[in-house]
Design an enzyme around this catalytic site. Structure first.
Site, mmCIF file in Angstrom:
data_model
loop_
_atom_site.group_PDB
_atom_site.id
_atom_site.type_symbol
_atom_site.label_atom_id
_atom_site.label_comp_id
_atom_site.label_asym_id
_atom_site.label_seq_id
_atom_site.Cartn_x
_atom_site.Cartn_y
_atom_site.Cartn_z
ATOM 1 C CG ASP A 33 33.142 32.569 42.673
ATOM 2 O OD1 ASP A 33 32.728 33.471 42.618
ATOM 3 O OD2 ASP A 33 34.166 32.215 41.815
ATOM 4 C CD GLU A 35 27.808 31.977 50.027
ATOM 5 O OE1 GLU A 35 26.521 32.578 50.715
ATOM 6 O OE2 GLU A 35 28.883 32.432 50.401
ATOM 7 C CE1 TYR A 36 25.915 36.149 40.824
ATOM 8 C CE2 TYR A 36 27.056 34.262 39.347
ATOM 9 C CZ TYR A 36 26.242 35.551 39.480
ATOM 10 O OH TYR A 36 25.835 36.195 38.241
ATOM 11 C CB SER A 82 37.375 61.438 17.018
ATOM 12 O OG SER A 82 37.174 62.447 16.065
ATOM 13 C CE LYS A 115 42.658 58.011 23.242
ATOM 14 N NZ LYS A 115 42.929 56.610 22.689
ATOM 15 C CB CYS A 431 79.177 26.544 19.127
ATOM 16 S SG CYS A 431 78.100 28.062 18.068
HETATM 17 ZN ZN LIG Z 1 77.248 26.387 16.670
#
Ligand SMILES: [Zn+2]
Length: 499
Positions: A33, A35-36, A82, A115, A431
């Site tokens: 990159d 050099e480019y 289409s 596609k 919980c």
């Molecule tokens: Zn809870």
């Protein structure tokens, strides 16, 4: 090194064009990159010193035009048709049978291509120079997006040797998946709403009023059809045509393949669908074309589409549906995750009723609200996701969603620890949701792999009060289990042994 600035500019332009093609079209750079970049800097400096020598197709002239107020209309030289759609192998087989009837023999081979899910454009070259790009529009008249498309580095501004006097090609502009992910990462960092998908983002990027914005979007192109040509070589097949376009420096997809007969077409379809996510661009199907241009001429067009081409569409991976509710799950580590309750929708090959919303922050960035019509995505094996709302369909009074203050399962406070995205239920194993998820994971193949202790069994043992803490699993009494419907001596013994 040439000392004549005009010569040096020509040499540098030619070299940069070559490396652009290697990098952006062939994905096979030959130089580093740095050099480019050096060559580009030298060219820019020369052009600054000698503005009279700047060529319109110089590699430095990608973002040149001023921002626009509106896109002017472009009438296509040849209508941009289409394609007819097929949704199954049977549809394709029926089309092949029609072709055979019309030609009174099978077509002399097919050309199959992926596609691309992007934005169709027409690009015109005059004597090898990029002069115009237009959207499809209604097929007859599109919008002039020349200034924006010239910022796309895989669209050559100058074609290589053998370019015809006038040529119009069709292709699909797309945003690479990696570029899309990077763009959305930046959106998230800035706390902005994420972009919905690469296709819409590519289309929006091409229709920016300011070409500099388009230039920053890392769009790319696949060219897949010749629209119009004067002064080119004799061409006998679609495949040959694509090879010719590739030889001029246009980006044609190496994933395309010639298929000798119907069986080879079906093999291509199957492979393409299986490898749907293997590329850095999104595809939504396969386009199959009758390869011989003589065959195409015999088959001709219907009022709306060519008879010699068919688009085979994969099952969609995105659908819209109604977001009926947003609820909370508490997982095995106590994390409270919002999820969407959806009007059931068939997408990505399954019926989706719930989809994750990840966390409160992401949910608010996407700004999905109960009552919204939302875009749901399920791609491959990835779990279903709500991508975002369809804002135009938002009902009046839809409220911004807020994380509940208490856990719906245990009533404990839900808190989001400082500096974290995820909220947690503070109830620990009190919980029931957390306990259930924990036990299920513990017993599952990912954990202890206790056979016979599936989700429903865990759920039943908990709701009957047999299990209240993680340790209760080890003190399970066989009589506790035996009294439940569906459990006999054998299944209980198996469960006990497994534990
Ligand atoms: Zn809870």
């Amino acid at each position: 090194m040439a000392t004549d600035p005009a010569q040096r500019i020509a040499d540098l332009s030619k070299a940069i064009r070559h490396h652009n093609h290697r990098y952006h079209v062939l994905d096979a750079p030959e130089i580093a990159d740095i050099e480019y970049d050096e060559m580009v800097r030298e060219l820019e400096a020369l052009e600054t010193d000698h503005p009279e020598l700047v060529q319109p197709d110089s590699p430095t002239q990608r973002v040149g035009g001023p921002a626009l107020d509106a896109f002017s209309a472009v009438t296509h030289r040849e209508r941009m048709f289409s394609l007819d759609n097929a949704e199954s192998h049977e549809d394709i087989a029926a089309w092949e049978a029609r072709l055979e009837r019309m030609l009174e023999r099978p077509p002399a081979g097919y050309s199959c291509e992926l596609k691309i899910d992007g934005l169709a454009v027409s690009i015109t070259y005059e004597n090898g120079r990029f002069v115009q790009a237009a959207t499809r529009g209604d097929g007859l008249v599109g919008e002039d997006v020349t200034a924006n498309v010239r910022t796309i580095k895989s669209v050559p501004l100058a074609l290589g040797e053998g370019a015809p006097e006038l040529m119009e090609v069709r292709g699909e502009i797309y945003m690479p998946v990696s570029a899309f992910d990077e763009l959305n990462r930046k959106q998230a960092e800035a706390g902005e709403r994420p972009y919905i998908n690469p296709r819409n983002t590519a289309a929006g990027s091409v229709r920016q009023k300011d070409p500099a914005v388009t230039a920053g979007r890392n769009l790319s192109v696949w060219v897949y059809q010749l629209g119009f040509i004067t002064g080119g070589p004799p061409l006998e097949s679609h495949w040959e045509t694509m090879e010719y376009l590739g030889s001029l420096g246009l980006k044609v997809n190496p994933a395309s393949a010639r298929a000798a007969d119907a069986a080879a077409v079906h093999a291509y379809l199957e492979r393409a669908e299986k490898d749907r996510h293997a590329n850095d661009y999104e595809i939504d199907g396969v386009v199959i074309k009758v390869d011989s241009l003589d065959d195409q001429a015999i088959l001709g067009f219907t009022a709306k589409s060519p008879r010699w081409a068919m688009a085979y569409k994969f099952p969609p991976e995105e659908k819209t549906t109604l977001l009926e509710d947003i609820r909370i799950n508490v997982g095995r580590t106590g994390v409270a995750t919002p999820y969407a309750v959806l009007d059931p929708v068939f997408v990505g090959g399954v019926t989706v009723t719930n989809a994750t919303l990840h966390n409160e922050g992401e949910l608010q960035r996407k700004d999905v609200r109960v009552g919204d019509t939302v875009i749901v995505r399920r791609a491959g094996d990835v779990i279903p996701e709500v991508v975002g709302p369809v804002l135009s369909k938002r009902p009046r009074g839809a409220k911004v969603w807020k994380l509940p203050k208490t856990c719906p399962f245990s009533g404990h406070p839900i808190v989001t620890p400082e500096g974290e995205a995820r909220a947690i239920c503070t109830g620990g194993f009190d919980c029931p949701s957390r306990l259930r998820e924990y036990l299920f994971h513990f017993a599952s193949r990912g954990g202890m792999d206790i056979e016979g202790l599936g989700y429903r069994t865990v759920d039943m043992l908990m709701s009957e009060g047999v299990i209240r803490t993680p340790a209760d699993i080890f003190t399970l009494d066989r009589d506790d289990v035996l009294r439940f419907e569906g459990w006999g001596e054998v299944s209980v013994t198996n469960l006990m042994n497994a534990i």
